[in-house]
Each structure stands twice: as C-alpha cells, then as structure tokens.
Design an enzyme around this catalytic site. Structure first.
Site, PDB file in Angstrom:
ATOM      1  N   ALA A 115      -4.859   3.292  12.822  1.00 49.56           N
ATOM      2  CA  ALA A 115      -5.947   2.664  12.076  1.00 49.56           C
ATOM      3  C   ALA A 115      -5.383   1.434  11.357  1.00 49.56           C
ATOM      4  O   ALA A 115      -5.025   1.510  10.179  1.00 49.56           O
ATOM      5  CB  ALA A 115      -6.542   3.660  11.077  1.00 49.56           C
TER       6      ALA A 115
ATOM      7  N   SER B 286      -4.987  -0.275   2.377  1.00 50.88           N
ATOM      8  CA  SER B 286      -4.762   0.610   3.511  1.00 50.88           C
ATOM      9  C   SER B 286      -6.032   1.396   3.781  1.00 50.88           C
ATOM     10  O   SER B 286      -7.123   0.972   3.388  1.00 50.88           O
ATOM     11  CB  SER B 286      -3.576   1.535   3.226  1.00 50.88           C
ATOM     12  N   ASN B 287      -5.946   2.501   4.473  1.00 51.60           N
ATOM     13  CA  ASN B 287      -7.130   3.331   4.724  1.00 51.60           C
ATOM     14  C   ASN B 287      -6.729   4.799   4.771  1.00 51.60           C
ATOM     15  O   ASN B 287      -5.547   5.133   4.634  1.00 51.60           O
ATOM     16  CB  ASN B 287      -7.822   2.899   6.019  1.00 51.60           C
ATOM     17  N   ALA B 288      -7.717   5.676   5.004  1.00 53.94           N
ATOM     18  CA  ALA B 288      -7.494   7.117   4.816  1.00 53.94           C
ATOM     19  C   ALA B 288      -6.918   7.833   6.041  1.00 53.94           C
ATOM     20  O   ALA B 288      -6.852   9.058   6.070  1.00 53.94           O
ATOM     21  CB  ALA B 288      -8.813   7.773   4.412  1.00 53.94           C
TER      22      ALA B 288
END
Ligand code: CTP
Length: 225
Positions: A96, A26-28
């Site tokens: 995102a 995943s991402n932040a």
C-alpha cells in the site's frame, strides 16, 4: 511444482513519507496479505523476492524467501521493483504505497509555536508519488516482455467493480484483486473476502476467510492459470 515463472515478486505493507525527522504520512496496511501470499508461493517451490515497507514486525520476514528487501518510501519501492523485474516474472503488488509525499522533508522537528508567520494549524504541501504498477507496465512494454505479469489490488470503500476495472486499465495490469475496506474491515487482522477481476469482469470470489486462507487460494488460482 512446475511454473511458467522463474521468479515471483511480492510487495507488502505501507510506505512512509517523512514530514520531519519524527513525523510521517502512511496508511493502515499491516503487510499481512502480502506476507501470506509470499509464504504460499514459497510452498509451491518458486523463488520469491519479498519487498516490504513498514509492515508489522511479524510480517517483515518470510522464511525461505530468495531475497528480502526492506524499503521505506514509495520511490524506494518503485526502484526496488523495477530492479527485480525481468522476463518470466510475476509481480504481486500487495503493498500500500503512500500516494503523496511532502514536497520537502524538514531537517528539524517542526515546532508547534515559533513558526514564522504561523497561524493555528499547519499547511502541508504534498506532491504525487509515481504509480508503481503504471511505471512497471510501461517498462515491461518497452522491453517487449511477454511473460512479465502484473497483479494489483484495489482496496475500496465503495463502487468496487467500477474502480477495480478502472485500475486494471489505467495501470495496464493483467489481474486485480478487489476488496472492500473500512476502519473495521479489510485492514489488519480481520477476515475479509476478495474478488479477482480481469478485463472481462469478476473471475473468482474468495472468502470471507482469514487472509492466510485467501492468500493460499489466490496463489492456487494464479498457479492454475
Ligand atoms: N499502487 C502502485 N503505486 C502507487 C499506489 C498504488 O503501484 N503509487 C498499487 C498498489 O500496490 C495496488 C494498486 O496499485 O496494487 C491499487 O492501489 P490503490 O491504492 O487502491 O490505488 P491508487 O492507484 O492509489 O488509487 P486510489 O488511491 O485513488 O484509489
């Protein structure tokens, strides 16, 4: 307020791609920007469909949204957006999405030891996810819709203008909101600033301010077009 749109779709937050039942890529992204953009549109009395990935819990529910759709993967996000897209719609892709997914999700937790032929470490094979904006733009073109506007974001660590312009072209979108990100800037709770580009270049700069203020000014700008 009168609007040339019947519906606004706002996407928000990160997607997740599962490696095995307990691990994912995943991402932040927190979902904060998308959340405040959705809220700002609602205060203009337009129907908002809020489609979110795994945001922080406080950004998962938008009061008075016409519909809230929760998704997990990039493909689910793509399918939900295409399903909601119609003429006289403004799509704001603040989500995102994970760009890559494992070619397969292991049925059971991958064990550190006892992997057949395993050396130290783990090699993951990833495949590319669809580019949602690109696919939505192609879909809108195919339908011949003139008022189905797409807005993207470009979160970059360098060469913002160059990448923002490239993304405008590649994704076939009308506007792109660019900002610089790093581990300490742009993601999550920190104040940041954004630049709004169309094909002719920078049209407006907002900030540095809180994401809530940026979202309000951004929505004001979009409604004034
Ligand atoms: N986006 C999308 N589909 C993807 C990835 C991103 O529609 N698979 C959208 C994002 O929601 C955002 C815009 O495209 O509005 C730009 O996202 P970004 O991650 O900056 O761009 P990428 O195309 O993924 O390019 P890169 O990661 O190489 O910078």
């Amino acid at each position: 307020m009168n609007s040339k749109y019947k519906k606004i779709i706002v996407t928000s937050g990160p997607t997740r791609e599962w490696i095995d039942p307990v691990r994912y890529i995943s991402n932040a992204s927190s979902g904060k920007m998308g959340f405040h953009i959705a809220k700002a549109f609602i205060s203009h009395n337009i129907d908002v469909v809020y489609i979110h990935g795994n945001t922080l819990e406080k950004y998962a529910y938008v009061d008075r949204a016409k519909k809230i759709i929760s998704v997990e993967t990039t493909i689910q996000l793509r399918d939900a957006v295409l399903e909601e897209m119609e003429e006289d719609t403004l799509l704001v892709m603040a989500a995102a999405p994970a760009d890559f997914r494992p070619i397969m999700t292991a049925e059971h937790k991958i064990k550190k030891d006892n992997r057949e032929g395993a050396k130290k470490g783990l090699l993951l094979e990833l495949e590319e996810n669809p580019d949602i904006l690109q696919q939505v733009s192609a879909f809108v073109k195919e339908k011949g819709w003139k008022n189905a506007v797409r807005i993207g974001f470009a979160a970059e660590t360098r060469d913002l203008e160059k990448y923002a312009k490239e993304k405008l072209e590649k994704k076939g979108i009308d506007w792109i909101i660019g900002n610089y990100v790093s581990q300490t800037e742009g993601f999550g709770e920190k104040d940041s600033s954004v630049r709004i580009y169309n094909r002719s270049g920078v049209v407006k700069e907002i900030g540095p301010s809180s994401k809530e203020t940026i979202a309000k000014e951004l929505v004001q700008f979009l409604m004034s077009l």
